[in-house]
Each structure stands twice: as C-alpha cells, then as structure tokens.
Design a protein around this motif. Structure first.
Motif, PDB file in Angstrom:
ATOM      1  N   MET A  23       0.840  -1.205   0.000  1.00  0.00           N
ATOM      2  CA  MET A  23       0.000   0.000   0.000  1.00  0.00           C
ATOM      3  C   MET A  23       0.876   1.257   0.000  1.00  0.00           C
ATOM      4  N   ARG A  24       2.007   1.175   0.715  1.00  0.00           N
ATOM      5  CA  ARG A  24       2.922   2.331   0.746  1.00  0.00           C
ATOM      6  C   ARG A  24       3.531   2.560  -0.638  1.00  0.00           C
ATOM      7  N   ARG A  25       3.911   1.457  -1.311  1.00  0.00           N
ATOM      8  CA  ARG A  25       4.477   1.586  -2.660  1.00  0.00           C
ATOM      9  C   ARG A  25       3.460   2.244  -3.592  1.00  0.00           C
ATOM     10  N   ALA A  26       2.191   1.788  -3.494  1.00  0.00           N
ATOM     11  CA  ALA A  26       1.147   2.347  -4.361  1.00  0.00           C
ATOM     12  C   ALA A  26       0.928   3.833  -4.062  1.00  0.00           C
ATOM     13  N   ASP A  27       1.058   4.234  -2.771  1.00  0.00           N
ATOM     14  CA  ASP A  27       0.942   5.655  -2.416  1.00  0.00           C
ATOM     15  C   ASP A  27       2.059   6.468  -3.078  1.00  0.00           C
ATOM     16  N   VAL A  28       3.282   5.921  -3.049  1.00  0.00           N
ATOM     17  CA  VAL A  28       4.418   6.626  -3.654  1.00  0.00           C
ATOM     18  C   VAL A  28       4.193   6.775  -5.157  1.00  0.00           C
ATOM     19  N   VAL A  29       3.698   5.707  -5.803  1.00  0.00           N
ATOM     20  CA  VAL A  29       3.437   5.770  -7.250  1.00  0.00           C
ATOM     21  C   VAL A  29       2.324   6.788  -7.526  1.00  0.00           C
ATOM     22  N   ALA A  30       1.300   6.817  -6.672  1.00  0.00           N
ATOM     23  CA  ALA A  30       0.215   7.795  -6.851  1.00  0.00           C
ATOM     24  C   ALA A  30       0.777   9.214  -6.765  1.00  0.00           C
ATOM     25  N   GLY A  31       1.721   9.425  -5.843  1.00  0.00           N
ATOM     26  CA  GLY A  31       2.366  10.742  -5.729  1.00  0.00           C
ATOM     27  C   GLY A  31       3.144  11.076  -6.985  1.00  0.00           C
ATOM     28  N   LEU A  32       3.840  10.071  -7.513  1.00  0.00           N
ATOM     29  CA  LEU A  32       4.605  10.250  -8.755  1.00  0.00           C
ATOM     30  C   LEU A  32       3.657  10.623  -9.896  1.00  0.00           C
ATOM     31  N   ALA A  33       2.534   9.913  -9.990  1.00  0.00           N
ATOM     32  CA  ALA A  33       1.580  10.162 -11.076  1.00  0.00           C
ATOM     33  C   ALA A  33       1.002  11.583 -10.960  1.00  0.00           C
ATOM     34  N   ALA A  34       0.736  12.020  -9.728  1.00  0.00           N
ATOM     35  CA  ALA A  34       0.123  13.334  -9.533  1.00  0.00           C
ATOM     36  C   ALA A  34       1.121  14.472  -9.738  1.00  0.00           C
ATOM     37  N   SER A  35       2.423  14.191  -9.525  1.00  0.00           N
ATOM     38  CA  SER A  35       3.425  15.263  -9.520  1.00  0.00           C
ATOM     39  C   SER A  35       3.835  15.719 -10.920  1.00  0.00           C
ATOM     40  N   ARG A  36       3.525  14.923 -11.933  1.00  0.00           N
ATOM     41  CA  ARG A  36       3.894  15.235 -13.321  1.00  0.00           C
ATOM     42  C   ARG A  36       5.414  15.248 -13.538  1.00  0.00           C
ATOM     43  N   VAL A  37       6.206  14.686 -12.610  1.00  0.00           N
ATOM     44  CA  VAL A  37       7.658  14.688 -12.860  1.00  0.00           C
ATOM     45  C   VAL A  37       8.008  13.818 -14.073  1.00  0.00           C
ATOM     46  N   LYS A  38       7.110  12.908 -14.435  1.00  0.00           N
ATOM     47  CA  LYS A  38       7.357  12.080 -15.620  1.00  0.00           C
ATOM     48  C   LYS A  38       6.536  12.547 -16.822  1.00  0.00           C
ATOM     49  N   ALA A  39       5.921  13.718 -16.706  1.00  0.00           N
ATOM     50  CA  ALA A  39       4.960  14.135 -17.741  1.00  0.00           C
ATOM     51  C   ALA A  39       5.563  14.157 -19.140  1.00  0.00           C
ATOM     52  N   SER A  40       6.862  14.458 -19.231  1.00  0.00           N
ATOM     53  CA  SER A  40       7.447  14.599 -20.557  1.00  0.00           C
ATOM     54  C   SER A  40       7.896  13.259 -21.151  1.00  0.00           C
ATOM     55  N   GLY A  41       7.842  12.206 -20.379  1.00  0.00           N
ATOM     56  CA  GLY A  41       8.347  10.937 -20.903  1.00  0.00           C
ATOM     57  C   GLY A  41       7.319   9.831 -20.814  1.00  0.00           C
ATOM     58  N   PRO A  42       7.660   8.667 -21.358  1.00  0.00           N
ATOM     59  CA  PRO A  42       6.715   7.549 -21.318  1.00  0.00           C
ATOM     60  C   PRO A  42       6.518   6.982 -19.910  1.00  0.00           C
ATOM     61  N   THR A  43       5.376   6.353 -19.702  1.00  0.00           N
ATOM     62  CA  THR A  43       5.088   5.731 -18.404  1.00  0.00           C
ATOM     63  C   THR A  43       5.984   4.513 -18.182  1.00  0.00           C
ATOM     64  N   LEU A  44       6.046   3.677 -19.200  1.00  0.00           N
ATOM     65  CA  LEU A  44       6.823   2.432 -19.078  1.00  0.00           C
ATOM     66  C   LEU A  44       8.304   2.729 -19.231  1.00  0.00           C
ATOM     67  N   ARG A  45       9.116   2.337 -18.250  1.00  0.00           N
ATOM     68  CA  ARG A  45      10.572   2.545 -18.290  1.00  0.00           C
ATOM     69  C   ARG A  45      11.289   1.215 -18.075  1.00  0.00           C
ATOM     70  N   PRO A  46      11.432   0.446 -19.169  1.00  0.00           N
ATOM     71  CA  PRO A  46      12.038  -0.886 -19.019  1.00  0.00           C
ATOM     72  C   PRO A  46      13.461  -0.852 -18.459  1.00  0.00           C
ATOM     73  N   GLY A  47      14.205   0.231 -18.746  1.00  0.00           N
ATOM     74  CA  GLY A  47      15.576   0.331 -18.235  1.00  0.00           C
ATOM     75  C   GLY A  47      15.586   0.409 -16.712  1.00  0.00           C
ATOM     76  N   ARG A  48      14.691   1.209 -16.166  1.00  0.00           N
ATOM     77  CA  ARG A  48      14.559   1.326 -14.703  1.00  0.00           C
ATOM     78  C   ARG A  48      14.117  -0.021 -14.105  1.00  0.00           C
ATOM     79  N   GLU A  49      13.156  -0.666 -14.746  1.00  0.00           N
ATOM     80  CA  GLU A  49      12.694  -1.968 -14.235  1.00  0.00           C
ATOM     81  C   GLU A  49      13.851  -2.976 -14.234  1.00  0.00           C
ATOM     82  N   ALA A  50      14.671  -2.940 -15.289  1.00  0.00           N
ATOM     83  CA  ALA A  50      15.810  -3.872 -15.368  1.00  0.00           C
ATOM     84  C   ALA A  50      16.791  -3.612 -14.226  1.00  0.00           C
ATOM     85  N   ARG A  51      17.053  -2.333 -13.943  1.00  0.00           N
ATOM     86  CA  ARG A  51      17.972  -2.005 -12.835  1.00  0.00           C
ATOM     87  C   ARG A  51      17.419  -2.533 -11.512  1.00  0.00           C
TER      88      ARG A  51
END
Ligand SMILES: C=C(O[C@@H]1C=C(C(=O)O)C=C[C@H]1O)C(=O)O
Length: 269
Positions: A23-51
């Motif tokens: 639930m805490r992880r989902a809260d952090v992701v919700a904050g990320l989604a609301a903050s628009r810090v990723k607004a300029s890029g794609p949602t899916l980041r396979p490179g980050r997932e691989a790391r």
C-alpha cells in the motif's frame, strides 16, 4: 512451540507487513503520477525496471525461486504502470507465444489487443490507440510480409525492451516492445542496428566496418534484396541516432532501431 497455529500466526504477521509495504508503494506511485515529474516521458521505463530486478536478484538468497521474485515484481510494475495512466498495449504474434509473454510480463489485468499483422499493431501505437506494441523477436525464417523491423519508423517508434527479461536457461520464443522514443539506459544494454550495404560487400566486411567504428555486433538476419543487402545486427551497448560511431560508417544506410536491457538468462549460484 512450532505448532501449525504458531506458523500461521507468523505468516499472518508477515502478510500484514507485506500488505502495508504494497500500500505504501502504491501511495508513492500515486504521488509520482500526480506530480507530473514524468509528464514529458513515457510511463513504461524498461531500463529502470531492469535495474531494479538486477539489484534485487543480486541480493537474493534463500528458498524463494528467483523466477518467483521476478513474477511478483512484474505484477507490481504492471500495477504501478496502470496507476499512472490509461496504459494499453497492442500485440501481434502467430500462435500463443506472444500472448503468453504479454501475460507473463504485464500480468493478467493489462488491457491488450491482438492484431493480425505487425504493421497494424505498430499503427495502433503510432495513432495513440496503444502505448506500446509487443511483436515477435525477428527471426531469419519470418515471411517478408510479417517482417516488421525494416519499416520501423525509428527513432519516432523504437524498440525499448526484450521479453522475457528473466529466464532460467533457454527462454523459448522471445518478443520485443516497441514504444514512442528511444529507451533509457539500464547500464547493460544491447541495441538493434539496421544496415543496408552494397550487395558486393560480404557480411564479414560489414561486421569489420562496424568493429572499426567501435561497434561490437552479432548478425541476427541477412536479406539479399535486388540492389542492396539488408542486415539486422544486435550491438553491445546503447547506440542512439546521434552516436558519433555511426558517422564513421559509410554503408548505404545505418539506422539504430532501439535497444533493450540485456536479459538475464539463468543465474549462477
Ligand atoms: C514508477 C515508475 O514507473 C514504472 C513503474 C516502475 C515501478 O513500479 O518501480 C518502474 C519503472 C516504470 O516502468 C518509474 O518510472 O519509476
């Protein structure tokens, strides 16, 4: 005493702790989604997932199979991607290999639509009906009409991931994800390179030309066309369109088609 009731009480406590963290992880992701810090890029980041997966596999121990660890995290990634926007995917594949890879990679809940040709799946990404296309990994035996990589509109649409990312031993059939824009680096990547060369030039000479430009590559597919030889190479590292090494090449055409995190194929104990 180690009674069944005691063991179950311990499992209940662990489940509560895991649930709190999820639930805490989902809260952090919700904050990320609301903050628009990723607004300029794609949602899916396979490179980050691989790391993330490489890091966790690196610290993994005990009886939980690494494959189970990866499956659990895949489900979390898919959930957090859907939390961030209306993600959906298009896929093409003959038989059930691609739908199986899609289900393993994105879980059961990801909206996905099958297309009868790769170009239809790519068109769905091009016109915004889907965020990504999942297509079969290019194969020497593919019929020309299903060969999607020569016409890939890279770098507008590019290969960003290779599935499965993790397998113990032989991965079986594989697939590639095509999305808008070039992928993020994961620190250990491989790139796809399309080369069109004079038919007089042997494949050895093409490989040597790449090596002299500082590109280590393996030939995946060779096609002899009337006035040109067309090759698909897998090169070590991340090669983007502006890469200085490409300027040193004098083939008819050299085009990076994207890249993917080097997949994990079995882990040594
Ligand atoms: C959360 C992000 O978005 C996606 C979900 C990730 C996650 O759940 O950890 C990681 C990479 C992205 O595919 C991110 O970009 O960090």
């Amino acid at each position: 005493m180690n009674t069944l009731a005691n063991v179950r009480a311990e499992l209940d406590a662990i489940d509560d702790a895991l649930h709190d963290l999820l639930m805490r992880r989902a809260d952090v992701v919700a904050g990320l989604a609301a903050s628009r810090v990723k607004a300029s890029g794609p949602t899916l980041r396979p490179g980050r997932e691989a790391r993330i997966l490489r890091r966790l596999i690196g610290r993994h121990s005990g009886p939980l199979p690494a494959a189970a660890l990866v499956r659990l995290w895949r489900e979390m990634f898919a959930t957090s991607i859907r939390q961030q926007n209306n993600f959906s995917l298009a896929y093409h594949g003959v038989g059930d290999a691609v739908p199986k890879l899609v289900a393993e990679h994105f879980g059961m809940g990801m909206p996905s639509r099958a297309f009868t040709t790769p170009s239809q799946a790519l068109a769905a990404v091009g016109n915004g009906d889907a965020a990504i296309a999942v297509l079969p990994f290019p194969n020497e035996a593919d019929p020309t009409e299903l060969e999607w990589w020569p016409a890939l509109d890279a770098p507008r649409l590019a290969v960003v991931a290779r599935l499965p990312f993790f397998s113990e031993g032989n991965p079986g059939p594989e697939a590639l994800i095509v999305a808008h824009g070039m992928p993020d680096a994961s620190d250990d990547d491989r790139s796809l390179l399309l080369v069109e060369a004079d038919p007089e030039l042997s494949r050895g000479a093409v490989l040597q030309g790449l090596a002299e430009a500082g590109i280590t590559a393996r030939l995946l597919i060779a096609r002899r066309l009337p006035h040109v030889s067309r090759f698909l190479f897998e090169a070590d590292g991340l090669i983007e369109p502006g890469d200085g090494r490409l300027a040193a090449l004098n083939f008819i055409n050299t085009r990076p088609l994207g890249a993917y995190a080097t997949p994990i194929r079995g882990i040594s104990a």
